[in-house]
Design a protein around this motif. Structure first.
Motif, PDB file in Angstrom:
ATOM      1  N   PHE A 132       2.303   1.780  -3.411  1.00 54.17           N
ATOM      2  CA  PHE A 132       1.217   2.168  -4.316  1.00 54.17           C
ATOM      3  C   PHE A 132       0.866   3.643  -4.119  1.00 54.17           C
ATOM      4  O   PHE A 132       0.730   4.406  -5.084  1.00 54.17           O
ATOM      5  CB  PHE A 132       0.008   1.281  -4.016  1.00 54.17           C
ATOM      6  N   LEU A 133       0.752   4.062  -2.866  1.00 59.55           N
ATOM      7  CA  LEU A 133       0.433   5.453  -2.559  1.00 59.55           C
ATOM      8  C   LEU A 133       1.555   6.381  -2.995  1.00 59.55           C
ATOM      9  O   LEU A 133       1.300   7.477  -3.522  1.00 59.55           O
ATOM     10  CB  LEU A 133       0.171   5.599  -1.056  1.00 59.55           C
TER      11      LEU A 133
ATOM     12  N   ALA B 164      -4.766  13.190  -3.969  1.00 57.33           N
ATOM     13  CA  ALA B 164      -4.090  12.021  -4.540  1.00 57.33           C
ATOM     14  C   ALA B 164      -4.144  10.832  -3.590  1.00 57.33           C
ATOM     15  O   ALA B 164      -4.166   9.677  -4.030  1.00 57.33           O
ATOM     16  CB  ALA B 164      -2.638  12.360  -4.869  1.00 57.33           C
ATOM     17  N   VAL B 165      -4.170  11.103  -2.286  1.00 57.05           N
ATOM     18  CA  VAL B 165      -4.286  10.013  -1.312  1.00 57.05           C
ATOM     19  C   VAL B 165      -5.640   9.318  -1.478  1.00 57.05           C
ATOM     20  O   VAL B 165      -5.728   8.082  -1.484  1.00 57.05           O
ATOM     21  CB  VAL B 165      -4.129  10.532   0.129  1.00 57.05           C
TER      22      VAL B 165
ATOM     23  N   TRP C 154       0.832  -1.201   0.000  1.00 56.80           N
ATOM     24  CA  TRP C 154       0.000   0.000   0.000  1.00 56.80           C
ATOM     25  C   TRP C 154       0.870   1.256   0.000  1.00 56.80           C
ATOM     26  O   TRP C 154       0.613   2.195  -0.748  1.00 56.80           O
ATOM     27  CB  TRP C 154      -0.939  -0.003   1.204  1.00 56.80           C
TER      28      TRP C 154
ATOM     29  N   GLN D 169       3.509   6.130  -5.481  1.00 62.42           N
ATOM     30  CA  GLN D 169       3.414   6.351  -6.920  1.00 62.42           C
ATOM     31  C   GLN D 169       2.377   7.426  -7.238  1.00 62.42           C
ATOM     32  O   GLN D 169       2.599   8.281  -8.103  1.00 62.42           O
ATOM     33  CB  GLN D 169       3.060   5.048  -7.632  1.00 62.42           C
ATOM     34  N   HIS D 170       1.239   7.378  -6.541  1.00 60.56           N
ATOM     35  CA  HIS D 170       0.202   8.383  -6.773  1.00 60.56           C
ATOM     36  C   HIS D 170       0.653   9.770  -6.314  1.00 60.56           C
ATOM     37  O   HIS D 170       0.382  10.774  -6.986  1.00 60.56           O
ATOM     38  CB  HIS D 170      -1.092   7.984  -6.051  1.00 60.56           C
TER      39      HIS D 170
ATOM     40  N   ASP E 290      -7.465   9.374  -4.193  1.00 60.76           N
ATOM     41  CA  ASP E 290      -7.452   8.701  -5.495  1.00 60.76           C
ATOM     42  C   ASP E 290      -6.736   7.355  -5.404  1.00 60.76           C
ATOM     43  O   ASP E 290      -7.177   6.357  -6.002  1.00 60.76           O
ATOM     44  CB  ASP E 290      -6.752   9.584  -6.534  1.00 60.76           C
ATOM     45  N   ALA E 291      -5.633   7.329  -4.668  1.00 61.16           N
ATOM     46  CA  ALA E 291      -4.895   6.082  -4.499  1.00 61.16           C
ATOM     47  C   ALA E 291      -5.743   5.057  -3.758  1.00 61.16           C
ATOM     48  O   ALA E 291      -5.792   3.874  -4.137  1.00 61.16           O
ATOM     49  CB  ALA E 291      -3.588   6.347  -3.738  1.00 61.16           C
ATOM     50  N   SER E 292      -6.430   5.475  -2.707  1.00 61.30           N
ATOM     51  CA  SER E 292      -7.274   4.554  -1.949  1.00 61.30           C
ATOM     52  C   SER E 292      -8.424   4.028  -2.797  1.00 61.30           C
ATOM     53  O   SER E 292      -8.799   2.850  -2.694  1.00 61.30           O
ATOM     54  CB  SER E 292      -7.837   5.256  -0.708  1.00 61.30           C
TER      55      SER E 292
ATOM     56  N   ALA F  93      -8.382   3.617  -6.078  1.00 52.54           N
ATOM     57  CA  ALA F  93      -7.822   2.654  -7.026  1.00 52.54           C
ATOM     58  C   ALA F  93      -7.412   1.358  -6.324  1.00 52.54           C
ATOM     59  O   ALA F  93      -7.669   0.259  -6.824  1.00 52.54           O
ATOM     60  CB  ALA F  93      -6.620   3.266  -7.749  1.00 52.54           C
ATOM     61  N   TRP F  94      -6.789   1.487  -5.158  1.00 59.51           N
ATOM     62  CA  TRP F  94      -6.362   0.300  -4.398  1.00 59.51           C
ATOM     63  C   TRP F  94      -7.575  -0.535  -3.978  1.00 59.51           C
ATOM     64  O   TRP F  94      -7.568  -1.763  -4.086  1.00 59.51           O
ATOM     65  CB  TRP F  94      -5.566   0.748  -3.179  1.00 59.51           C
TER      66      TRP F  94
END
Length: 202
Positions: A76-77, A94-95, A73, A79-80, A97-99, A101-102
């Motif tokens: 992954f975060l 962006a956090v 995680w 990268q975002h 958005d990452a959540s 997508a994850w």
């Protein structure tokens, strides 16, 4: 999570990796307490002896499962965040958005840490620091991002963003309503705009 709180980790062999992949899938889908080592070994295609030789205990498998989820995680975060525009608001959103997508890709049943905490509430459990450590790390991240928007109110703003984020993860896991993380993102944007206005007026 401080260094002294970090649980022991093992070196991954190919057999251990197969055990971890099987355990991770089973723990997430069925719950940690509901899954025994016999099933994990069978799903991984190894003997129970191999499983215990590699991990020593089911508790250690749980440690590796949660630590692996946490590490993946965070990568992954990152990268975002690296791809986000360098404005404070864009980095916060962006956090979310990452959540989003994850969660769509890896977490259909909600946050693995929240789910694990429902089963592991004893601070003496070796996996407990991983669960609480990730949430503290997320709070620290939101607070750091909030500091670029409202230095004086960063603590309060960080906690508000954390509550929006964690509430969205729980609502996603419960399938309470469509796209809770997207809704939380919108609310976070409104909170950030208000914080920016307030900071500018000081």
């Amino acid at each position: 999570m401080g260094t002294t709180d970090r649980p022991r980790r093992i070196t991954m062999t190919p057999a251990a990796r197969r055990v971890l992949e099987a355990a991770g899938r089973l723990f997430y889908e069925r719950g940690i307490h509901a899954v025994g080592v016999d099933l994990i070994a069978a799903e991984a295609g190894v003997t129970k002896k191999t499983l215990y030789d590699r991990f020593g205990s089911k508790e250690q498998i749980v440690v590796e499962y949660l630590a692996d989820r946490d590490e993946r995680w965070r990568a992954f975060l990152a990268q975002h965040l690296d791809a986000a525009r360098p404005t404070p608001t864009a980095r916060v959103t962006a956090v979310f958005d990452a959540s989003r997508a994850w969660s769509a890709q890896y977490s259909s049943k909600g946050c693995s840490m929240v789910n694990a905490h429902a089963e592991i509430s004893d601070p003496a459990h070796p996996a407990y620091p991983i669960i609480t450590g990730q949430k503290q790390w997320m709070l620290d991240l939101f607070t750091d991002l909030a500091r670029d928007i409202d230095p004086d109110g960063a603590g309060r703003l960080g906690r508000t963003l954390m509550l929006l984020h964690e509430g969205a993860l729980v609502a996603h896991g419960l399938n309470s309503f469509p796209d809770p993380i997207g809704h939380a993102r919108e609310q976070a944007q409104a909170v950030l705009a208000a914080a920016e206005d307030s900071a500018a007026r000081r």
